[in-house]
Design a protein around this motif. Structure first.
Motif, mmCIF file in Angstrom:
data_model
loop_
_atom_site.group_PDB
_atom_site.id
_atom_site.type_symbol
_atom_site.label_atom_id
_atom_site.label_comp_id
_atom_site.label_asym_id
_atom_site.label_seq_id
_atom_site.Cartn_x
_atom_site.Cartn_y
_atom_site.Cartn_z
ATOM 1 N N TYR A 115 -6.728 67.586 -66.867
ATOM 2 C CA TYR A 115 -7.860 68.214 -67.249
ATOM 3 C C TYR A 115 -9.562 68.152 -66.429
ATOM 4 C CZ TYR A 115 -11.235 69.747 -70.828
ATOM 5 O OH TYR A 115 -11.964 70.839 -71.787
ATOM 6 N N TYR A 116 -9.977 66.783 -65.982
ATOM 7 C CA TYR A 116 -11.163 66.175 -65.272
ATOM 8 C C TYR A 116 -10.848 67.462 -64.071
ATOM 9 C CZ TYR A 116 -15.082 64.393 -62.533
ATOM 10 O OH TYR A 116 -16.325 64.592 -62.032
ATOM 11 N N LEU A 117 -10.501 67.479 -63.531
ATOM 12 C CA LEU A 117 -9.706 68.424 -62.213
ATOM 13 C C LEU A 117 -10.381 69.829 -62.624
ATOM 14 C CD1 LEU A 117 -7.197 66.483 -60.427
ATOM 15 C CD2 LEU A 117 -9.489 66.141 -59.551
ATOM 16 N N CYS A 118 -8.722 70.285 -63.573
ATOM 17 C CA CYS A 118 -9.277 71.468 -63.691
ATOM 18 C C CYS A 118 -10.612 72.391 -64.562
ATOM 19 C CB CYS A 118 -8.164 72.072 -65.010
ATOM 20 S SG CYS A 118 -6.338 71.949 -63.640
ATOM 21 N N GLY A 119 -11.279 71.461 -64.838
ATOM 22 C CA GLY A 119 -12.682 71.899 -65.593
ATOM 23 C C GLY A 119 -13.887 71.462 -64.796
ATOM 24 N N SER A 120 -13.794 70.301 -64.109
ATOM 25 C CA SER A 120 -14.931 70.529 -62.808
ATOM 26 C C SER A 120 -14.571 70.977 -61.023
ATOM 27 C CB SER A 120 -14.796 68.655 -62.253
ATOM 28 O OG SER A 120 -15.482 68.098 -63.550
ATOM 29 N N LEU A 121 -13.683 71.887 -60.292
ATOM 30 C CA LEU A 121 -13.506 71.889 -59.600
ATOM 31 C C LEU A 121 -13.999 73.447 -59.528
ATOM 32 C CD1 LEU A 121 -10.122 70.515 -58.047
ATOM 33 C CD2 LEU A 121 -12.134 70.335 -57.557
ATOM 34 N N PRO A 122 -14.312 74.172 -60.553
ATOM 35 C CA PRO A 122 -13.875 75.603 -60.900
ATOM 36 C C PRO A 122 -16.173 75.545 -60.659
ATOM 37 C CG PRO A 122 -12.310 74.970 -62.011
ATOM 38 C CD PRO A 122 -12.792 73.780 -61.353
ATOM 39 N N MET A 123 -16.365 74.242 -61.159
ATOM 40 C CA MET A 123 -18.121 74.560 -61.255
ATOM 41 C C MET A 123 -18.426 74.091 -60.184
ATOM 42 S SD MET A 123 -17.919 75.671 -64.537
ATOM 43 C CE MET A 123 -16.789 76.180 -65.712
ATOM 44 N N ALA A 124 -17.946 73.135 -58.861
ATOM 45 C CA ALA A 124 -18.095 72.316 -57.899
ATOM 46 C C ALA A 124 -17.955 72.926 -57.317
ATOM 47 C CB ALA A 124 -17.560 71.029 -57.977
ATOM 48 N N LYS A 125 -16.593 74.476 -56.789
ATOM 49 C CA LYS A 125 -16.436 74.963 -55.458
ATOM 50 C C LYS A 125 -16.565 76.405 -55.730
ATOM 51 C CE LYS A 125 -15.364 74.172 -51.378
ATOM 52 N NZ LYS A 125 -15.444 73.938 -50.323
ATOM 53 N N LYS A 126 -17.341 77.685 -54.899
ATOM 54 C CA LYS A 126 -17.681 78.796 -55.449
ATOM 55 C C LYS A 126 -16.148 78.951 -54.852
ATOM 56 C CE LYS A 126 -19.658 82.830 -54.935
ATOM 57 N NZ LYS A 126 -21.031 83.571 -56.075
ATOM 58 N N ILE A 127 -14.467 79.229 -55.777
ATOM 59 C CA ILE A 127 -13.589 79.464 -54.968
ATOM 60 C C ILE A 127 -12.793 79.986 -56.462
ATOM 61 C CG2 ILE A 127 -12.555 77.070 -55.568
ATOM 62 C CD1 ILE A 127 -11.225 77.055 -53.045
ATOM 63 N N GLU A 128 -11.730 80.828 -55.716
ATOM 64 C CA GLU A 128 -11.221 81.501 -57.306
ATOM 65 C C GLU A 128 -10.609 80.954 -57.747
ATOM 66 O OE1 GLU A 128 -7.138 84.378 -57.303
ATOM 67 O OE2 GLU A 128 -8.688 84.744 -55.746
ATOM 68 N N ARG A 129 -10.214 80.701 -59.435
ATOM 69 C CA ARG A 129 -10.005 79.394 -59.915
ATOM 70 C C ARG A 129 -8.583 79.316 -59.885
ATOM 71 N NH1 ARG A 129 -11.904 76.901 -64.502
ATOM 72 N NH2 ARG A 129 -9.825 76.025 -65.972
ATOM 73 N N ALA A 130 -8.155 80.424 -59.760
ATOM 74 C CA ALA A 130 -6.317 80.752 -59.493
ATOM 75 C C ALA A 130 -5.750 79.660 -58.572
ATOM 76 C CB ALA A 130 -5.918 81.510 -59.562
ATOM 77 N N LEU A 131 -6.245 79.214 -57.117
ATOM 78 C CA LEU A 131 -6.853 78.291 -55.699
ATOM 79 C C LEU A 131 -7.044 77.384 -55.807
ATOM 80 C CD1 LEU A 131 -5.578 78.687 -53.504
ATOM 81 C CD2 LEU A 131 -8.553 79.465 -52.713
ATOM 82 N N LEU A 132 -7.712 77.268 -57.001
ATOM 83 C CA LEU A 132 -7.997 75.304 -57.440
ATOM 84 C C LEU A 132 -7.105 74.895 -58.249
ATOM 85 C CD1 LEU A 132 -11.683 75.492 -58.244
ATOM 86 C CD2 LEU A 132 -10.930 74.692 -56.401
ATOM 87 N N GLU A 133 -6.807 75.803 -59.360
ATOM 88 C CA GLU A 133 -5.385 75.317 -60.145
ATOM 89 C C GLU A 133 -4.406 75.191 -59.055
ATOM 90 O OE1 GLU A 133 -4.935 77.504 -63.418
ATOM 91 O OE2 GLU A 133 -6.701 76.934 -64.131
ATOM 92 N N GLU A 134 -4.125 75.829 -58.359
ATOM 93 C CA GLU A 134 -3.131 75.601 -57.405
ATOM 94 C C GLU A 134 -3.054 74.208 -56.316
ATOM 95 O OE1 GLU A 134 -1.613 78.584 -53.585
ATOM 96 O OE2 GLU A 134 -1.653 78.999 -55.462
#
Length: 162
Positions: A115-134
């Motif tokens: 949950y933490y990674l899914c919430g933090s990564l999209p806010m920390a890096k300008k990158i497509e959310r789907a790619l971060l979740e992948e």
């Protein structure tokens, strides 16, 4: 929490959740009493090694308490960072870290890391959310004793975090 919450299960959220799932006050109190007086410090050891007759109540109680604590910890995860923050920064800056380079073994049932990674990564890096979740899904997280379920599945297939 098991000892406290099952003393009077009708007066707290985990107890109410268990009763709505069909567990009776009497059965929950009996489980509590046996666990309390066993003096075994781990509920896992109590139900798996010594008292298999309480396995159903034990696992349901663990799940009810964890679901309740997940809901209570949603924002605290982000305001009180620990090693989760260091891992998130490493994943953010090193995209190949998740691909066969890192595996995490946890003895906890909770899904707070995911949950933490899914919430933090999209806010920390300008990158497509789907790619971060992948990227996060590629990270191997093994819940040694079991889990409340995968947070990646649709709500109908699993239990949503919190």
């Amino acid at each position: 929490m098991i000892i406290n919450d099952l003393d009077n299960p009708g007066n707290n959220e985990p107890g109410k959740l268990l009763m709505s799932a069909g567990y009776t006050v009497e059965r929950l109190r009996a489980f509590r009493e046996h666990f309390l007086k066993s003096n075994i410090p781990s509920v896992d050891a109590f139900i798996q090694e010594w008292h298999e007759e309480w396995e159903r109540e034990g696992k349901a109680t663990i799940a009810a308490i964890l679901l309740y604590t997940e809901a209570q910890s949603r924002n605290r995860l982000f305001s009180d960072p620990d090693w989760y923050q260091s891992l998130m920064l490493a994943i953010k800056d090193h995209p190949t870290l998740c691909n066969d380079s890192l595996a995490i073994i946890t003895f906890n049932y909770d899904r707070s890391l995911e949950y933490y990674l899914c919430g933090s990564l999209p806010m920390a890096k300008k990158i497509e959310r789907a790619l971060l979740e992948e990227r996060i899904q590629a990270l191997e997280i093994l819940h040694f004793y079991g889990s409340l379920g995968c947070i990646w599945k649709e709500r109908l297939e699993g239990i949503e975090y919190g």
